[in-house]
Motif scaffolding. Structure first.
Motif, PDB file in Angstrom:
ATOM      1  N   LEU A 168      55.469  68.869  22.846  1.00  0.00           N
ATOM      2  CA  LEU A 168      55.586  70.018  21.952  1.00  0.00           C
ATOM      3  C   LEU A 168      54.306  70.832  22.047  1.00  0.00           C
ATOM      4  O   LEU A 168      53.239  70.402  21.602  1.00  0.00           O
ATOM      5  N   GLU A 202      58.660  71.748  24.995  1.00  0.00           N
ATOM      6  CA  GLU A 202      59.184  72.618  23.939  1.00  0.00           C
ATOM      7  C   GLU A 202      58.039  73.503  23.453  1.00  0.00           C
ATOM      8  O   GLU A 202      56.926  73.019  23.187  1.00  0.00           O
ATOM      9  N   VAL A 211      57.950  62.823  19.895  1.00  0.00           N
ATOM     10  CA  VAL A 211      57.191  63.986  20.341  1.00  0.00           C
ATOM     11  C   VAL A 211      55.757  63.584  20.651  1.00  0.00           C
ATOM     12  O   VAL A 211      55.145  62.789  19.930  1.00  0.00           O
ATOM     13  N   THR A 228      52.023  65.697  21.528  1.00  0.00           N
ATOM     14  CA  THR A 228      51.505  67.051  21.379  1.00  0.00           C
ATOM     15  C   THR A 228      50.001  67.060  21.556  1.00  0.00           C
ATOM     16  O   THR A 228      49.348  66.013  21.574  1.00  0.00           O
TER      17      THR A 228
END
Length: 484
Positions: free
Chosen positions: A173, A197, A217, A219
């Motif tokens: 992400l 994403e 996720v 990140t």
């Protein structure tokens, strides 16, 4: 990327593109750019006002063509766009926001995308060579004009080779600038066949929703984003779906980092590096686990040198200092820059016999962890003694009323310079002289009387540079013109 053709590659809200569409889009863009005169050794600048996913495809196209790419994310904190677009000497400027006329041809991004959509996706042979300059990335410009950092394709390959593999099974992400570190992390994720994403803009609520929708996720967060998530009621106690966090754009207060690690769980990894050097040290997930289990001092470090990187701490004469002594951090690796773009004098100041002077001051602990104490040019000289800002900031942030602390110096007729602290109050607290004095007491207790701030300013938020770091240039100006 061809081997992952049918798998999801790029998501922006409800739209998800498979790898084949991403590759075809990059081929189409490369064809248009080639027709516009961009090829091996050409300069291409790409300026956008938001983190548009298309810039990732422009980057791939530029790399295929062997072009020299400069990406800029325009915004209110950006410093010196006119200078950057003149200094990088582009043969073409692609943009979706107004840009100054510098003599280089300009092409609106919308027009580039329109022309690309009309083309067939023909494969483009890789024209880049290892010694060609791949990117010119500009420093934050917080102490003067930005400097262009020139990195070759060979150096970029060395950076990727030295990094851990993408977090297996996680969606990456992206919430920070695609023109900087996050853009490279997106390409790493794609090389491993993973999905990316893009979330724009970043808000704690939007981030939490994306993690729930996409989880697990991974990140990359700036320090200021970690603080915002900790201070937001919606995310303070956890972010379901968030499995792995990398961070490392600026020093993080150890107490606040411990809050995040213990509240959210997951795997945490810090990378200490610079534009000039890529990643120098890492604080691994195992280090974070050890810190929570009983070695909290590790959270004040930036970890150990990564594979392929040599690190030394040296004094002003260039001699290596003993463990525990503070000096300038020097490093060398295959991932280093070739130099500052068009600035041989500035390059000679920092590149010495194959080593790079980082400008960071730090010391090694007994077990090989590196601790940063300050920036070379941020040291505050009180009565001729060095006062390092990072330990002062960490001590101030230990007070429960302080959510964030940033320290700078300003002139003093009495002591030469004095320590000025900018504090953001924690939730439930407000600006209060008594609380400020208590926080300063912690500094004097943990460090020394000379380190105690003599001026404290309460702020709602700390101003940030375009790269998300505390803007100390602006804070010094505020300190010089204000009373506490």
């Amino acid at each position: 990327m061809e081997r992952y053709a049918g798998q999801p590659a790029l998501g922006v809200g409800p739209l998800v593109l498979p790898f084949q569409d991403v590759l075809d889009g990059a081929y189409r863009l490369a064809g248009v750019l080639s027709g516009a005169g961009i090829g091996r050794g050409s300069g291409l600048a790409c300026v956008t006002g938001t983190n548009r996913p298309e810039v990732l495809l422009v980057r791939i196209a530029a790399h295929l063509l062997g072009a020299r790419l400069t990406q800029v994310l325009a915004g209110p904190a950006l410093y010196g766009l006119d200078f950057v677009l003149r200094d990088c000497r582009p043969d073409l400027v692609v943009h979706d926001v107004p840009v100054p006329a510098t003599g280089a041809p300009r092409l609106p991004l919308a027009e580039l995308l329109r022309r690309a959509a009309e083309r067939e996706p023909a494969a483009v042979p890789v024209r880049a060579r290892e010694d060609d300059v791949a990117r010119v990335t500009y420093t934050g410009g917080t102490t003067g004009r930005p400097k262009g950092v020139a990195s070759t394709f060979g150096a970029m390959a060395a950076r990727n080779a030295g990094r851990p593999a993408a977090w297996a099974g996680s969606v990456y992400l992206s919430v920070t600038s695609l023109a900087q570190r996050s853009g490279g992390r997106c390409l790493e994720q794609w090389r491993a066949g993973g999905r990316v994403e893009i979330l724009e803009p970043f808000t704690p609520g939007g981030f939490a929703a994306a993690c729930r929708r996409l989880g697990p996720v991974a990140t990359y967060l700036t320090t200021s984003m970690v603080y915002r998530l900790l201070d937001d009621p919606a995310t303070a106690h956890g972010v379901p779906g968030l499995e792995a966090v990398s961070y490392g754009d600026s020093p993080v207060h150890p107490e606040r980092l411990r809050e995040a690690v213990t509240r959210w769980g997951g795997r945490w990894r810090q990378g200490y590096g610079t534009n000039e050097a890529a990643v120098i040290c890492r604080l691994s997930p195992a280090d974070h686990d050890a810190a929570v289990a009983g070695r909290p001092e590790l959270l004040a470090s930036v970890g150990r040198p990564v594979a392929g990187v040599e690190v030394e701490v040296r004094d002003a004469r260039g001699a290596t200092v003993a463990t525990g002594r503070t000096g300038e951090v020097w490093m060398r690796s295959a991932a280093m820059m070739t130099g500052y773009w068009g600035r041989p004098g500035a390059t000679a100041e920092v590149l010495r016999d194959g080593w790079l002077r980082t400008g960071d001051l730090g010391h090694f602990g007994a077990d090989g962890h590196l601790f940063l104490d300050d920036r070379l040019h941020d040291v505050v000289m009180v009565h001729g003694d060095n006062v390092y800002c990072v330990p002062v900031e960490a001590a101030l942030a230990r007070h429960p009323a302080v959510a964030q602390a940033v320290v700078v110096g300003r002139h003093s007729d009495l002591t030469g310079e004095e320590v000025c602290a900018f504090l953001v109050p924690a939730a439930g607290y407000g600006p209060d002289a008594g609380l400020a004095a208590e926080a300063c007491d912690l500094v004097e207790k943990d460090l020394a009387p000379a380190h105690r701030p003599t001026a404290v300013f309460w702020e709602r938020v700390i101003p940030l540079t375009a790269r998300g770091k505390p803007d100390k240039r602006r804070l010094r100006a505020r300190a010089a013109g204000r009373r506490p």
